[in-house]
Design a protein around this motif. Structure first.
Motif, PDB file in Angstrom:
ATOM      1  N   ASP A  30       0.831  -1.216   0.000  1.00 43.78           N
ATOM      2  CA  ASP A  30       0.000   0.000   0.000  1.00 43.78           C
ATOM      3  C   ASP A  30       0.859   1.257   0.000  1.00 43.78           C
ATOM      4  O   ASP A  30       0.466   2.300  -0.499  1.00 43.78           O
ATOM      5  CB  ASP A  30      -0.874   0.037   1.265  1.00 43.78           C
ATOM      6  CG  ASP A  30      -1.924  -1.056   1.242  1.00 43.78           C
ATOM      7  OD1 ASP A  30      -2.272  -1.503   0.145  1.00 43.78           O
ATOM      8  OD2 ASP A  30      -2.376  -1.453   2.327  1.00 43.78           O
ATOM      9  N   SER A  31       2.012   1.170   0.666  1.00 39.92           N
ATOM     10  CA  SER A  31       2.937   2.301   0.702  1.00 39.92           C
ATOM     11  C   SER A  31       4.296   1.773   1.142  1.00 39.92           C
ATOM     12  O   SER A  31       4.392   0.644   1.630  1.00 39.92           O
ATOM     13  CB  SER A  31       2.456   3.374   1.693  1.00 39.92           C
ATOM     14  OG  SER A  31       2.408   2.838   3.002  1.00 39.92           O
ATOM     15  N   ALA A  32       5.314   2.589   0.957  1.00 36.80           N
ATOM     16  CA  ALA A  32       6.657   2.154   1.351  1.00 36.80           C
ATOM     17  C   ALA A  32       7.444   3.355   1.842  1.00 36.80           C
ATOM     18  O   ALA A  32       7.109   4.505   1.498  1.00 36.80           O
ATOM     19  CB  ALA A  32       7.367   1.514   0.161  1.00 36.80           C
ATOM     20  N   GLY A  33       8.460   3.093   2.667  1.00 38.13           N
ATOM     21  CA  GLY A  33       9.259   4.213   3.164  1.00 38.13           C
ATOM     22  C   GLY A  33      10.571   3.745   3.751  1.00 38.13           C
ATOM     23  O   GLY A  33      10.740   2.561   4.074  1.00 38.13           O
ATOM     24  N   VAL A  34      11.503   4.686   3.858  1.00 33.32           N
ATOM     25  CA  VAL A  34      12.799   4.383   4.486  1.00 33.32           C
ATOM     26  C   VAL A  34      13.176   5.538   5.415  1.00 33.32           C
ATOM     27  O   VAL A  34      12.729   6.673   5.224  1.00 33.32           O
ATOM     28  CB  VAL A  34      13.938   4.205   3.445  1.00 33.32           C
ATOM     29  CG1 VAL A  34      13.715   2.972   2.588  1.00 33.32           C
ATOM     30  CG2 VAL A  34      14.092   5.438   2.563  1.00 33.32           C
ATOM     31  N   ALA A  35      13.990   5.217   6.411  1.00 28.87           N
ATOM     32  CA  ALA A  35      14.602   6.257   7.253  1.00 28.87           C
ATOM     33  C   ALA A  35      16.081   5.932   7.331  1.00 28.87           C
ATOM     34  O   ALA A  35      16.462   4.780   7.580  1.00 28.87           O
ATOM     35  CB  ALA A  35      13.975   6.254   8.649  1.00 28.87           C
ATOM     36  N   ILE A  36      16.908   6.940   7.097  1.00 30.69           N
ATOM     37  CA  ILE A  36      18.348   6.714   7.018  1.00 30.69           C
ATOM     38  C   ILE A  36      19.085   7.693   7.935  1.00 30.69           C
ATOM     39  O   ILE A  36      18.758   8.894   7.973  1.00 30.69           O
ATOM     40  CB  ILE A  36      18.820   6.856   5.547  1.00 30.69           C
ATOM     41  CG1 ILE A  36      18.218   5.676   4.758  1.00 30.69           C
ATOM     42  CG2 ILE A  36      20.337   6.868   5.438  1.00 30.69           C
ATOM     43  CD1 ILE A  36      18.353   5.770   3.288  1.00 30.69           C
ATOM     44  N   LEU A  37      20.029   7.133   8.695  1.00 27.83           N
ATOM     45  CA  LEU A  37      20.834   7.978   9.584  1.00 27.83           C
ATOM     46  C   LEU A  37      22.088   8.404   8.835  1.00 27.83           C
ATOM     47  O   LEU A  37      22.829   7.557   8.322  1.00 27.83           O
ATOM     48  CB  LEU A  37      21.216   7.186  10.842  1.00 27.83           C
ATOM     49  CG  LEU A  37      20.059   6.933  11.807  1.00 27.83           C
ATOM     50  CD1 LEU A  37      20.426   5.864  12.821  1.00 27.83           C
ATOM     51  CD2 LEU A  37      19.651   8.218  12.514  1.00 27.83           C
TER      52      LEU A  37
END
Ligand code: F6R
Length: 613
Positions: A30-37
């Motif tokens: 349905d949706s996708a996401g990333v978080a990157i340090l």
């Protein structure tokens, strides 16, 4: 149901996360996401498939070697950018990805609103990260402790990974009810973490399955695990037995088609080392300590959902037929909520491809708490249902990635047939001669499936004729009745055409009213003990001008004179016919869905692993 992935090490994390999310996309899209340090905390998320996230992120080219990613199957809040994961804390320092459901989220949210928190989404997951932030503030503790304390207050199921701008060299993960696998990098200086092993397998085969109520702290060189009660535990490292090629399409356009065509081999794998036809013997290595309980069980209850439930129905017919033990087949979701009678001594067979289906797991736990012995029939090794069972038998179908289950069904039926025959032999309810006949026939099934697959082009032709139908009826009797249900389920889930499966004789009690010249009726009419009866049912349909597509045994000369289309499958023992008669139905649904422009691997609203109720 939602896929999560994380990495800490020296590699560029963004491409790794995207690749991992594509592998996990079957769990939700349905949706996708990333978080990157990367000094700070960069979060990108987008409604739609992972490829849409990639387009959205393209210009930003995020750097960094620590990050998390999520592909969503919506539970709380519609699929849109705001509800996509990762979610952040109020101050933006923390990010979380979550698979599962926080059941007490609305009480927690109210409390947090009173404390001034502002929410960007409608999700339960965002509430959890705000709650962690609040606890960290209140207790002035490190992040790991804040996560631990927060989870002691949470009701529900979760697999989570949390990262923080303030602690950029760590990932914190925890699970309860939703799976998490940690991959240990070859040089022990990187860690991978994901909902299943598919994003990990190309980097390492050393893994640790996180247990329920455990929290993992991952830094670049170290993995520490403790319980939610703050007791350290030693990670148990296992070696994965999975080939990279088994999770790739290998030249096929869709995983579903690949998996349909893999069935001769997956069926061989399901019986390898278990079917000893020359010795007239069956052994299931995974069932020994509790074998006698199964042999002596006054009753067997089979639980499962969807396709696994259909395999359970086939098993009911087999076990009652050859082993003479009363069997009940239950939808796991109904069983768990209806105060069922479960007696000590009852045997429960829990069938699940993923081994993670929340309803099946809960039904299993309920039965266990009443003293039943549980036998798991799962595909995914190390999955929650496999681990919660007393004993069991893996179906060894290999990773099934297409959302519509195909090769898992046939492998389940093989293992359940072996179970039935094993019981029959021990209980002396089958003669040596009968047993040998069935075992020798079972051995021939893979080559007969190969033959059944040769009708693919003819089925494609038939699909083209019926692709615009609005309804379909599937009819079968005896062992082919569950196949009728399975054929109807395959069609509706990937082509969105309404389809119903019925026992052929039930048609006259209602569904016959639906039949007119517009109605395609798929009749599974192979040569078996109810052949004459099903021939009459075909005549009833034809008398009302229904269009009949009949699945018949090779060489049948009668039915082709009566119906519009016939698809032949090889002859076999009646009990084993579902393994052949289901093949044309899988192919028919595949071709119809493709011709209607549907994404057969990722049908709308569905996900492969249903880890919510
Ligand atoms: C249908 C399908 C589903 C699953 C059901 C149970 O093609 O895939 O109906 O069979 O969600 O899943 P498992 O077997 O993983 O418990």
């Amino acid at each position: 149901m939602c896929g999560i992935v994380g990495y800490i090490g020296n590699r560029k994390v963004y491409p790794l996360l995207i690749k991992g999310l594509k592998r996990l996309e079957y769990r939700g899209y349905d949706s996708a996401g990333v978080a990157i340090l990367n000094g700070g905390l960069e979060v990108f998320k987008k409604q739609g498939k992972v490829s849409e996230l990639e387009d959205f992120v393209a210009a930003a080219k995020p750097h960094g070697t620590v990050g998390i990613g999520h592909t969503r199957w919506a539970t709380h809040g519609e699929p849109n950018d705001a509800n996509a994961h990762p979610h952040q804390s109020s101050n933006g320092d923390l990010a979380i990805i979550h698979n599962g459901i926080i059941e007490n989220y609305s009480a927690l949210k109210q409390d947090l609103l009173n404390k001034g928190h502002v929410f960007q989404s409608e999700t339960d997951s965002e509430v959890l990260i705000h709650f962690i932030e609040e606890i960290q503030k209140m207790h002035d503790c490190d992040l790991e402790e804040a996560v631990r304390l927060a989870l002691t207050k949470v009701v529900g199921a979760y697999a989570i990974i949390v990262i923080s701008k303030q602690d950029p060299h760590q990932l914190i993960a925890a699970r309860k009810g939703s799976p998490l696998v940690i991959g240990i990098g070859k040089d022990k200086n990187e860690f991978f973490i994901a909902s299943d092993a598919t994003p990990i397998i190309e980097y390492t085969n050393e893994v640790v399955y996180l247990n329920d109520n455990e929290i993992a702290l991952l830094t670049q060189n170290e993995l520490k695990i403790k319980s939610i009660e703050d007791v350290p535990t030693t990670p148990y490292i296992q070696i994965l037995d999975m080939e990279l090629q088994s999770i790739e399409k290998g030249g096929y356009d869709y995983f579903m088609l690949k998996e349909i065509f893999e069935q001769p081999n997956s069926i061989r794998d399901a019986m390898r080392g278990r079917l000893l036809a020359r010795k007239n013997h069956v052994q299931l290595g995974g069932i020994h300590k509790y074998l006698q309980n199964l042999i002596d069980a006054p009753r067997i209850i089979i639980i499962g959902c969807g396709t696994s439930w259909h395999a359970g129905l086939v098993a009911e017919y087999i076990i009652e037929d050859v082993a003479r033990i009363p069997v009940e087949v239950e939808y796991a979701s109904e069983f768990r909520y209806r105060n069922p009678v479960i007696n000590k001594g009852d045997a429960v067979i829990a069938i699940s491809q993923s081994g993670e289906t929340a309803d099946t797991l809960a039904a299993l736990e309920l039965a266990k708490s009443h003293g039943a012995t549980i036998y798991g029939v799962c595909n995914v090794v190390g999955s929650s249902i496999a681990r919660a069972s007393h004993e069991g038998a893996y179906i060894h179908a290999g990773p099934e990635i297409g959302v519509a289950s195909t090769k898992a069904f046939t492998a389940q039926v093989v293992v359940l047939s072996l179970m039935g025959l094993m019981l029959a032999k021990h209980r002396k309810t089958i003669s040596e001669h009968q047993l040998s006949e069935i075992l020798l026939e079972l051995e021939r099934i893979p080559e007969k499936v190969e033959k059944a697959l040769k009708s693919n082009a003819q089925i494609e032709y038939i699909a083209d004729i019926f692709k615009d139908a609005r309804n379909f009826l599937y009819l079968g009797r005896g062992y082919n009745f569950p196949v009728a249900l399975e054929g109807a389920l395959k069609l509706k889930e990937i082509s969105y055409i309404h389809a119903e499966g019925y026992p052929a004789a039930e048609m006259k009690h209602g569904p016959i009213a639906l039949i007119d010249e517009e109605m395609p009726v798929v009749v599974i009419a192979t040569r078996d003990s109810s052949y004459d009866k099903i021939v009459s049912n075909i005549q009833e349909v034809k008398a009302r001008k229904g269009k009949v597509i009949a699945i018949v045994s090779e060489g049948d000369t009668l039915i082709p004179t009566m119906v519009d289309h016939v698809i032949e499958v090889p002859m076999t023992h009646e009990m084993l016919m579902p393994l052949l008669s289901v093949i044309p139905l899988q192919l028919l649904s595949y071709h119809i869905a493709l011709m209607r422009g549907c994404n057969v691997d990722q049908p709308r609203n569905l996900a492969k692993s249903v880890t919510v109720e």
